[in-house]
Design a protein around this motif. Structure first.
Motif, PDB file in Angstrom:
ATOM      1  N   GLU A   1      31.402   6.862 -48.498  1.00  0.00           N
ATOM      2  CA  GLU A   1      31.034   7.023 -47.096  1.00  0.00           C
ATOM      3  C   GLU A   1      30.107   5.909 -46.674  1.00  0.00           C
ATOM      4  OE1 GLU A   1      31.177  11.833 -46.925  1.00  0.00           O
ATOM      5  OE2 GLU A   1      29.929  10.728 -45.509  1.00  0.00           O
TER       6      GLU A   1
ATOM      7  N   GLN B   1      28.068   4.035 -43.191  1.00  0.00           N
ATOM      8  CA  GLN B   1      27.650   4.179 -41.810  1.00  0.00           C
ATOM      9  C   GLN B   1      28.558   3.308 -40.979  1.00  0.00           C
ATOM     10  OE1 GLN B   1      23.645   2.987 -41.231  1.00  0.00           O
ATOM     11  NE2 GLN B   1      23.923   3.055 -39.028  1.00  0.00           N
TER      12      GLN B   1
ATOM     13  N   ILE C   1      24.280  12.432 -45.920  1.00  0.00           N
ATOM     14  CA  ILE C   1      24.115  12.246 -44.487  1.00  0.00           C
ATOM     15  C   ILE C   1      22.650  12.281 -44.127  1.00  0.00           C
ATOM     16  CG2 ILE C   1      24.494  13.321 -42.244  1.00  0.00           C
ATOM     17  CD1 ILE C   1      27.212  14.235 -43.401  1.00  0.00           C
TER      18      ILE C   1
ATOM     19  N   GLU D   1      21.003   9.281 -45.250  1.00  0.00           N
ATOM     20  CA  GLU D   1      21.316   8.113 -44.472  1.00  0.00           C
ATOM     21  C   GLU D   1      20.653   8.150 -43.112  1.00  0.00           C
ATOM     22  OE1 GLU D   1      25.379   6.311 -43.818  1.00  0.00           O
ATOM     23  OE2 GLU D   1      25.180   6.570 -45.988  1.00  0.00           O
TER      24      GLU D   1
ATOM     25  N   GLY E   1      29.744   8.734 -36.270  1.00  0.00           N
ATOM     26  CA  GLY E   1      29.389   7.364 -36.572  1.00  0.00           C
ATOM     27  C   GLY E   1      29.465   7.079 -38.056  1.00  0.00           C
ATOM     28  N   ARG E   2      30.505   7.613 -38.670  1.00  0.00           N
ATOM     29  CA  ARG E   2      30.598   7.408 -40.105  1.00  0.00           C
ATOM     30  C   ARG E   2      31.981   6.892 -40.468  1.00  0.00           C
ATOM     31  NH1 ARG E   2      27.120   8.480 -42.807  1.00  0.00           N
ATOM     32  NH2 ARG E   2      28.185   8.882 -44.764  1.00  0.00           N
ATOM     33  N   GLU E   3      31.984   6.157 -41.534  1.00  0.00           N
ATOM     34  CA  GLU E   3      33.257   5.699 -42.065  1.00  0.00           C
ATOM     35  C   GLU E   3      33.437   6.336 -43.432  1.00  0.00           C
ATOM     36  OE1 GLU E   3      33.398   1.543 -42.819  1.00  0.00           O
ATOM     37  OE2 GLU E   3      35.102   1.740 -44.170  1.00  0.00           O
TER      38      GLU E   3
END
Lengths: 998, 303
Positions: free
Chosen positions: A647, A649, A717, A720, B176-178
């Motif tokens: 994952e 941003q 998450i 981050e 807003g995530r990949e």
């Protein structure tokens, strides 16, 4: 007046009245306007006031508006200036008439250049030219059936030079030599003389006969001579034939016989043979005049130097009627038999050149071989049938039927042995024979009891096997013949298909069907080169392909020498300790291999194993089954590894969110890239390398999330998000902003002071500008006081300045609230902030030395106090997440590198993405080479460090300022976070952390 | 599960393309069908009656993908000329051309609101183009891919793309995530399940892989067909009961979604070359018909 006018007769055209002109003008204008409106731009025509076309197309002189209706030069009518000085003499220009002529006039002049006038045109050049021109004109007038100028070139108008005309008038006619009469008279005289001589010796009969012969010869000669002369004279008298006409299809000036004159001779003899068969004279005379270089060779086909000209080579399409020849033949006896010609042809057919003779024995004999017989069981690719002698034994007659021995055990033993031998080959038999020499049970091997039965059994087994194999082979062959695609061909050839990784190629090998078939060993060859490099026997880590690969890498590097990079491939996942252990292991293995190579001792058990295998001829079968297993394992591993989830941003652009009707997740956060990125920024604080360093920070996070379970993801998450906030705080402060803040009082001084500082940092304190000192001292006092727990009144005008700056900074999201907050910030400062500033406001001396140290050390492994704030934070982040990955060292390295860089990180998503990409690239390419990358990083850094040092003072001051800004940001952020309540908590955390750290 | 709803017979053959057909797509309700190909045209068909309705010509090179808005009013197409064309369906005129890709564009899709076109290019990037404004600049460039992006899917909140670098990447606009799912094999086509929970990826190792989107787990692999060097389409049937995909030998395969067994396969095309595969027909009642129509549609897509 009117009545008067009626009486007049008008001549010429009346001068147009002005009104009319203006109307035309108007019309033109109107037209132009209309055009402008209706026509597309490229169709519109520009006209001048008079309505004339102004611009002319590219093909008629280009954009010639400026030259139009002028002299045709840029200068127009402006006179040339003449300057001449003593040093620089003006060149005296030779003026000729051409200077004053227009292009077209010049062209005309060329036509009138000097030439022979008609009267004296002996050779008719001018006449022919004129005739040609005339013909051209005529040609233009009447349309030709054949289009184009072609007929012109072919059909040359007949012209007669004045000389010819004169000759004609003198009674000469075409086809006659000019010397005709002359030579005739000469021969007449000679003839007379001869006659007289003959009359003298008339009485002698023999003499008479000889004389008659002589006369005959003479007459023949004389008959020949004039004709010959005649042709010569005739050709030379006609201007068209004075020059050698080009009658071949070669390129101009190309001489096919340039390097082989003998052939020219031969050719000549052939071409002129037809007409000169009677004239046995050397051909040079005729040649020099005619210059027949080519025969009637078919155009378009070159003749090689050694190629013989043959009847076939003669141009079939050449005009059969050669009028030159015809002249000659007319004059010569046409009755001359064609025998000679016939004689000549076979001669040329022999292909014997003049000066050569045909060899009696030719050693050029075509030897023809039958194509090799392809053996029946030939398979068009490599194969190793385990019993290598299967084929040879196939057609052997079997030994006679034998009675099985009575002993059932022995029978079973013999059967088993036979099967084994049949499968593994003769070697196995030998081996077991050797082994069991003393064993009475195996007596059958040595011709003892049951040998006959064994032999029979063995033969049967072999027969069976070959049958089987044959079937397989046939099937295979058929299959191959059926579809031989590029891939299969590549596989056969052992080519490695272009695939992304070795893993893939391994699977492709694994997917190869019929793994059990022994001859399918071609698989071994489709392995990547690294594997096939080592022979089977020297693979101590066969069971672990990855390890084996690493081992090979290790070996390669070992033997290649030089710097050893860290292990490639999967080693990056290993811990330091494991890697070290493995290295030791490799070292040992390599050593043992070395020994095994020099001596015969085999040290590793696996090697022993392979030795035995190779001895018994089993190596292929095992070698096959093992990779297969490995491949299966690999598959399993892969199934476990893939799909891998990571994952990152990612920042969607606001407009994208808008179009998708979603709320921008990054709304309210500073907009990306083009925000405030001044030149100074990139120069000082944003070296490209920082980009990658940032990425390293992201990496551990990513690594963590790879496992990808749900709650993990959530944690990520959260993490981050924290990171995001941190980054927000790390937003770079553009230098020009600082400039804007401080420019009024200190900018110039600063600029001035910098060079000095660079020159002699030791004396810097003394030389520092007063403003700078004041600022620093103020801050320093402030922070010091704070540290000591004393209340120091803030430097009011200074903070004012800052506030001003702040407002500009906050332009994007200005709100009254924030304004207030920032104002408050100016007065109330938290302990942390003071600490921060205190750190950075260390006495200048210390600071500079520190900086110096820092930059000398390159990547700043030693952390100096002034760069701790963000670093500490980052470290915290990192330690929280990345310790496990063993990346910490590296991370710290990078993190410690330069505080300013960290500060200059932005949250700009696009940049983030880029970095991430960078990092990924790096991870792919040099993934395990942590040292490596940091090394070159260091290098780069060093290369810059000098520059850095120069800048250090400036940086320092800006750092200080920036750290102040940090305070403000910190202060501000709650306000901002009140809007984004969700992240407030995290932010607090970070703040707390910061405090804690300080 | 018996494959009763699977197509069995050829309904129509849509003939007209003068070259290989590279993609064929149904419109949102399955009534119409679009095809594009090497003859640089896009053709609109009524597959049920086998009628050729319209031809869209403007592309300078082969057209690799086409997509139509849900209201059937606009088309977008892309191809070898590195541009994305935004068409008006009725007039057949090009409304806008989006330039910016550095290389051929492999796939193109509208978002739900038909406001954005997302294109996937050989230049390793995804680009989002705005149909609302007059700007021809991309509003977003995603260039985190390491290789050519072959296929793209859009949901209401996400952009999903498959790339030759072996990843299926999901870009969640809302978060807003990949999210990158590395499959280890080049992905040449992705397709979403109708419930949106799974993504089907066609890999170049002749395997279709079904991924759970939330966890990234590999749910099932479907094998049996050949797909090694060409872009072959794949998708799930409308009931999500079967997975279907094209094979390079001209066959169309149907697998059972759960146990990955080949339920049905038939030779749809005579050629040995690869053939693209049609997207699913969105109208449930139309499925069999649509499927049947689809198959012959590709019949002249020979290489």
């Amino acid at each position: 007046m009117d009545s008067d006018e009626e009486d007049f007769v008008f001549y010429g055209t009346p001068i147009e009245r002005e009104e009319e002109i203006t109307t035309r003008k108007k019309k033109a204008l109107a037209q132009a306007g209309g055009h402008l409106r209706t026509l597309p731009a490229w169709k519109q025509e520009v006209t001048d006031e008079e309505g004339r076309r102004r611009f002319h197309g590219a093909f008629t002189g280009g954009f010639s508006a400026g030259y139009y209706n002028t002299v045709g030069s840029k200068e127009g009518w402006t006179p040339q200036s003449f300057t001449s000085s003593r040093k620089n003499r003006a060149e005296v220009k030779e003026q000729s008439i051409f200077n004053f002529l227009d292009e077209d006039e010049k062209a005309e002049m060329e036509g009138r250049s000097l030439g022979t006038s008609m009267q004296f045109d002996t050779f008719g050049f001018t006449a022919s030219e004129l005739a040609r021109k005339q013909a051209e004109k005529e040609q233009e007038k009447r349309p030709s059936a054949i289009p184009g100028p072609v007929p012109d070139e072919i059909v040359v108008p007949a012209t007669e030079s004045i000389g010819v005309k004169l000759l004609m008038k003198m009674g000469w006619r075409r086809g006659r030599a000019i010397k005709d009469s002359n030579t005739n008279s000469l021969s007449d005289i000679r003839r007379e003389a001869r006659k007289a001589f003959l009359s003298f010796a008339a009485d002698d009969a023999e003499g008479q006969t000889t004389g008659a012969e002589m006369v005959e010869g003479e007459t023949e000669y004389s008959a020949n001579l004039p004709t010959n002369d005649d042709t010569d004279q005739f050709t030379s008298s006609t201007p068209v034939y004075v020059i050698n006409p080009k009658r071949d299809s070669y390129g101009l000036g190309f001489d096919p016989f340039k390097h082989a004159p003998e052939f020219r001779e031969k050719k000549r003899s052939r071409t002129s043979g037809a007409k000169e068969r009677k004239l046995q004279k050397p051909l040079s005379l005729g040649e020099s005049l005619f210059g027949f270089k080519s025969g009637r060779l078919a155009p378009g086909f070159g003749t090689g130097a050694l190629e013989d000209l043959d009847v076939e080579d003669e141009d079939v399409y050449a005009p059969g009627y050669d009028f030159e020849d015809s002249y000659v033949e007319e004059i010569e006896e046409p009755s001359k038999p064609m025998i000679e010609n016939v004689k000549k042809l076979p001669k040329t057919k022999d292909g014997v050149l003049t000066g050569f003779k045909a060899a009696s024995i030719s050693d050029y004999q075509l030897e023809r071989f039958d194509p090799p017989v392809i053996p029946k069981e030939f398979v068009p690719y490599h194969k190793f049938t385990a019993p290598l002698d299967v084929g040879s034994k196939f057609y052997e007659a079997g030994p006679p039927e034998a009675i099985p021995p009575d002993d059932n055990n022995l029978k079973i033993l013999i059967d088993g042995m036979a099967t084994l031998v049949a499968r593994c080959g003769k070697l196995f038999e030998d081996l077991s024979r050797e082994k069991n020499q003393s064993n009475p049970l195996f007596a059958f091997l040595f011709g003892g009891d049951g040998h006959d039965y064994y032999a029979r059994k063995l033969w049967e087994e072999r027969q069976k096997r070959t049958d089987q194999n044959k079937q397989h082979l046939d099937a295979k062959l058929f299959q191959n013949a059926e579809k031989m695609t590029a891939e299969s061909r590549g596989k056969i050839l052992g080519e490695k298909p272009l695939e992304r990784s070795i893993r893939d190629s391994a699977t492709s090998a694994g997917s190869a069907e019929a793994v059990n078939l022994q001859y399918n060993l071609s698989d071994t060859f489709t392995k990547p080169a690294s594997l096939s490099e080592l022979p089977e026997a020297v693979r101590p880590f066969q069971d672990d392909p990855a390890k084996q690969e690493r081992f090979e890498q290790f070996l390669k590097e070992k033997y290649r020498g030089g710097l050893r990079s860290k292990d490639a491939g999967g080693a990056s996942k290993m811990s330091e300790a494991a890697r070290a252990r493995e290295r030791l292991e490799f070292e040992a293995a390599a050593e043992s291999l070395e020994k095994g190579k020099s001596g015969k001792g085999s040290n590793t058990p696996s090697q022993l194993f392979t030795d035995i295998l190779s001895a018994s001829g089993l190596q292929f079968t095992t070698g096959l089954s093992e990779p297969a297993k490995v491949i299966q394992d690999e598959e399993l591993v892969k199934a476990k590894n893939y799909p891998k989830r990571e994952e990152f941003q990612w920042r969607p652009s606001p407009i994208l969110c808008k179009r998708f009707d979603l709320v921008d997740p990054y709304m309210g956060q500073p907009p990306p890239a083009p925000r405030h990125k001044s030149k100074m920024d990139t120069l000082i604080f944003m070296p490209d390398t920082v980009v990658s360093s940032k990425v390293e920070e992201n990496m551990p996070l990513d690594g963590n999330s790879q496992t990808g379970s749900k709650d993990k993801g959530k944690v990520d998450i959260v993490e981050e998000e924290i990171e995001v906030d941190v980054e927000v705080e790390k937003i770079e402060r553009p230098v020009d902003l600082y400039k804007a803040i401080f420019s009024d009082d200190s900018d110039d001084d600063e600029e001035n002071s910098n060079p000095k500082q660079v020159e002699d940092p030791e004396k810097k304190t003394a030389a520092a500008s007063t403003t700078l000192n004041r600022l620093i001292a103020g801050d320093f006092l402030e922070s010091l006081g704070k540290e000591l727990g004393l209340e120091v009144p803030p430097d009011l005008p200074y903070s004012d300045n800052k506030d001003k700056g702040k407002s500009t900074l906050k332009e994007t999201k200005t709100s009254g609230k924030e304004e207030k907050e920032t104002l408050r910030v100016g007065n109330v400062r938290s302990a942390t902030d003071y600490a921060v500033s205190g750190n950075s406001m260390a006495p200048e001396m210390a600071e500079t030395t520190q900086f110096r140290e820092h930059f000398m050390q390159g990547d700043g492994r030693v952390k100096e106090p002034p760069m701790e704030i963000t670093l500490a934070l980052n470290e915290k982040n990192a330690t929280g997440t990345s310790d496990r990955n063993g990346k910490k060292g590296k991370y710290e390295e990078v993190a410690g590198e330069d505080k300013k860089r960290h500060q200059s990180w932005s949250t700009d998503s696009s940049q983030d993405e880029k970095r991430r990409k960078h990092s990924r690239h790096r991870r792919r390419s040099t993934s395990s080479d942590d040292d490596d990358s940091s090394d070159d990083y260091r290098d780069r850094h060093h290369s810059r460090s000098k520059e850095k040092r120069k800048r250090s003072s400036r940086e320092k001051s800006s750092t200080r300022r920036r750290s102040k800004h940090h305070k403000h940001r910190d202060r501000e952020s709650p306000g901002r976070h009140s809007r984004h309540g969700s992240s407030r908590r995290e932010h607090r955390e970070t703040k707390d952390r910061r405090k804690y750290k300080d | 599960m018996s494959g009763g709803d699977l197509p069995t017979k050829e309904v129509n053959v849509l003939k007209g393309h003068e070259g290989a057909v590279l993609a064929a797509r149904f419109n949102a309700n399955g009534e119409y069908c679009l095809s594009c190909g090497k003859d640089r045209t896009i053709r609109l068909w009524n597959p049920h009656r086998g009628i050729h309705i319209k031809t869209y010509k403007s592309h300078g090179r082969e057209v690799r993908d086409v997509h139509v808005t849900s209201d059937n009013s606009k088309l977008c197409s892309c191809g070898g000329d590195r541009q994305i064309f935004y068409w008006d369906v009725a007039t057949g005129r090009v409304i806008r051309k989006f330039r910016g890709h550095d290389s051929e564009v492999n796939a193109v899709k509208f978002n739900d609101y038909s406001t954005v076109v997302v294109s996937a290019g050989y230049d390793q990037s995804l680009r989002a183009w705005d149909c609302r404004s007059h700007s021809t600049e991309p509003i977003q460039i995603i260039d985190t891919f390491l290789d050519s992006v072959m296929s793209v899917c859009l949901t209401k909140t996400e952009i999903i793309a498959g790339s030759v670098d072996g990843t299926v990447r999901t870009f969640d606009i809302r978060l807003g995530r990949e999210i990158s799912d590395d499959l280890g094999h080049p992905v040449n086509c992705i397709s979403l399940s109708n419930d949106g929970n799974c993504v089907l990826a066609s890999c170049l190792d002749s395997t279709l892989r079904l991924l759970d989107r939330t966890s990234g787990e590999l749910l099932q692999e479907y094998k049996g067909h050949t797909c090694k060097s060409f872009k072959m389409d794949c998708c799930l049937t409308n009931s999500d009961a079967h997975v279907t995909g094209g094979s390079e030998d001209g066959f169309v395969y149907f697998w059972d979604l759960v146990d990955a067994s080949v339920v049905s396969s038939f030779r749809a095309h005579t050629s040995v070359g690869f053939l693209p595969f049609l997207g699913p027909s969105p109208a449930p009642h139309k499925i069999s018909q649509a499927r049947k129509a689809k198959v012959p549609l590709l019949d002249w897509g020979l290489f």
